[in-house]
Design an enzyme around this catalytic site. Structure first.
Site, PDB file in Angstrom:
ATOM      1  N   HIS A 278       9.379   5.254  16.795  1.00  0.00           N
ATOM      2  CA  HIS A 278       8.003   4.910  16.422  1.00  0.00           C
ATOM      3  C   HIS A 278       6.987   5.996  16.750  1.00  0.00           C
ATOM      4  CE1 HIS A 278       9.772   0.796  17.443  1.00  0.00           C
ATOM      5  NE2 HIS A 278       9.659   0.846  16.140  1.00  0.00           N
TER       6      HIS A 278
ATOM      7  N   CYS B 193      10.935   9.385  14.444  1.00  0.00           N
ATOM      8  CA  CYS B 193      11.517   9.540  13.110  1.00  0.00           C
ATOM      9  C   CYS B 193      10.685  10.550  12.308  1.00  0.00           C
ATOM     10  CB  CYS B 193      11.529   8.196  12.402  1.00  0.00           C
ATOM     11  SG  CYS B 193      12.125   8.353  10.713  1.00  0.00           S
TER      12      CYS B 193
ATOM     13  N   HIS C 299       1.654  -2.799  16.235  1.00  0.00           N
ATOM     14  CA  HIS C 299       2.979  -2.164  16.206  1.00  0.00           C
ATOM     15  C   HIS C 299       2.894  -0.787  16.876  1.00  0.00           C
ATOM     16  CE1 HIS C 299       6.604  -0.255  14.605  1.00  0.00           C
ATOM     17  NE2 HIS C 299       7.078  -1.498  14.500  1.00  0.00           N
TER      18      HIS C 299
ATOM     19  N   GLU D 219       4.237   2.029  16.259  1.00  0.00           N
ATOM     20  CA  GLU D 219       4.037   3.174  15.342  1.00  0.00           C
ATOM     21  C   GLU D 219       2.545   3.342  15.025  1.00  0.00           C
ATOM     22  OE1 GLU D 219       6.138   3.023  11.532  1.00  0.00           O
ATOM     23  OE2 GLU D 219       4.489   4.148  10.654  1.00  0.00           O
TER      24      GLU D 219
ATOM     25  N   THR E 269       5.323   2.953   8.060  1.00  0.00           N
ATOM     26  CA  THR E 269       6.523   3.407   7.328  1.00  0.00           C
ATOM     27  C   THR E 269       7.396   2.256   6.844  1.00  0.00           C
ATOM     28  OG1 THR E 269       7.589   3.657   9.475  1.00  0.00           O
ATOM     29  CG2 THR E 269       6.729   5.661   8.451  1.00  0.00           C
TER      30      THR E 269
ATOM     31  N   CYS F 235       8.683   4.718   4.196  1.00  0.00           N
ATOM     32  CA  CYS F 235       9.839   5.616   4.167  1.00  0.00           C
ATOM     33  C   CYS F 235      10.823   5.206   3.074  1.00  0.00           C
ATOM     34  CB  CYS F 235      10.517   5.671   5.539  1.00  0.00           C
ATOM     35  SG  CYS F 235      11.579   4.279   5.881  1.00  0.00           S
TER      36      CYS F 235
ATOM     37  N   ASN G 182      10.384  -4.218  10.465  1.00  0.00           N
ATOM     38  CA  ASN G 182      11.025  -4.058   9.155  1.00  0.00           C
ATOM     39  C   ASN G 182      11.931  -5.240   8.839  1.00  0.00           C
ATOM     40  OD1 ASN G 182      14.033  -3.091   9.425  1.00  0.00           O
ATOM     41  ND2 ASN G 182      12.928  -2.086  11.074  1.00  0.00           N
TER      42      ASN G 182
HETATM   43 FE1  F3S Z   1      12.401   6.146  10.116  1.00  0.00          FE
HETATM   44 FE2  F3S Z   1      12.203   4.512   8.119  1.00  0.00          FE
HETATM   45 FE3  F3S Z   1      14.032   4.142   9.914  1.00  0.00          FE
HETATM   46  S1  F3S Z   1      10.538   5.383   9.281  1.00  0.00           S
HETATM   47  S2  F3S Z   1      13.122   4.889  11.771  1.00  0.00           S
HETATM   48  S3  F3S Z   1      13.912   5.882   8.494  1.00  0.00           S
HETATM   49  S4  F3S Z   1      12.913   2.547   8.900  1.00  0.00           S
END
Ligand code: F3S
Length: 287
Positions: A76, A98, A126, A128, A164, A192, A222
């Site tokens: 995060h 990440c 959160h 992040e 993300t 992401c 997520n």
């Molecule tokens: Fe990164 Fe997406 Fe996983 S931001 S930690 S690839 S859920």
């Protein structure tokens, strides 16, 4: 009963990377009187955190709780000020943020420097988002609903980024309401790729299966998004964290069960879930 597993399930790219970095640190070992810490739980999966604890990785929630050793920064990410505090505190900081989160942080910082009011679409509690906020000082707003967007003030320049792991459909719905809110709007879609394909494959599966089981930590953003998406398509959607919770699900009239997972759920938990389903009194076939 057919068991269908989503094409995208198990650890995401960022979690796999963080786990590898952590395993490397554990394998190297520490010096005399040193410990390995993760700053906050490394990932949102209690079973994995317990296994890491057994290998000597302690979770520290505050900088003051850390003594000498190595600290791993989780996927995060962290606010720059907090990262600096950690670097002052210990000699070894392993940054497992990440790369998608790092990108989001740098877009936030860039927008801030260029004079945009930064609109962050995500959950303000959160980790992040708490980290991203550290890159924009006071010049930001966090929302996560279309209603929230409706209450925004007018800004000359509005710069938008997303958590993300935000729900892709909801992000687009919020964006579609923003045109009246600024003279100039700059948007970076920072959801992401993993989240995008995972949500899409979960939605496809929810359209085929009689029941959906989403496996992941209850504190995993997520995973909760996947539950929300699947439930809107298949009302018989269940969120489980532990394999034994399958016993509480009513499988009456179920011909097919779909399984997907949050980004922090390892393959061995998926295998346990499949095994448990196969051993239910109803005959099961995995596809
Ligand atoms: Fe990164 Fe997406 Fe996983 S931001 S930690 S690839 S859920």
């Amino acid at each position: 009963m057919k068991i269908l597993i989503a094409a995208e399930a198990g650890f995401c790219f960022g979690v796999k990377r963080a786990m590898k970095m952590t395993e490397r640190v554990v394998a190297q070992g520490c010096g005399e009187g040193e410990k390995v810490y993760s700053f906050g739980p490394l990932i949102h999966n209690p079973q994995v955190i317990n296994r890491l604890k057994e290998k000597g990785v302690e979770v520290a929630d505050r900088v003051e709780d850390i003594e000498n050793g190595t600290v791993i920064v989780r996927t995060h990410g962290l606010a720059p000020q907090r990262m600096e505090e950690l670097r002052q505190r210990v000699d070894h900081v392993i940054d497992a943020t990440c790369p998608y989160v790092t990108k989001s942080q740098s877009y936030a910082s860039q927008l801030h420097k260029e004079g945009y009011h930064v609109l962050i679409i995500g959950d303000q509690n959160h980790p992040e988002i708490k980290g991203v906020i550290g890159f924009v000082n006071e010049n930001y707003t966090v929302i996560n609903t279309v209603e929230g967007a409706g209450k925004l003030s007018f800004y000359p320049k509005l710069g938008v980024i997303a958590q993300t792991t935000f729900n892709v459909g909801k992000f687009n719905a919020i964006l579609s309401t923003l045109s009246e809110k600024a003279n100039e709007i700059r948007i970076f879609n920072t959801i992401c790729d993993d989240t995008f394909v995972r949500q899409r494959s979960a939605a496809e599966l929810a359209g085929q299966a009689d029941i959906m089981i989403i496996v992941g930590g209850r504190n995993s953003a997520n995973t909760n998004k996947l539950v929300e998406i699947c439930r809107s398509i298949q009302p018989r959607t269940y969120h489980i964290e532990e394999v034994q919770e399958i016993e509480n699900i009513d499988f009456q009239d179920v011909q097919s069960v779909g399984i997907t997972t949050g980004a922090s759920t390892p393959d061995w938990i998926i295998a346990d879930v499949v095994e448990r389903l196969k051993n239910l009194p109803i005959h099961s076939a995995v596809t």
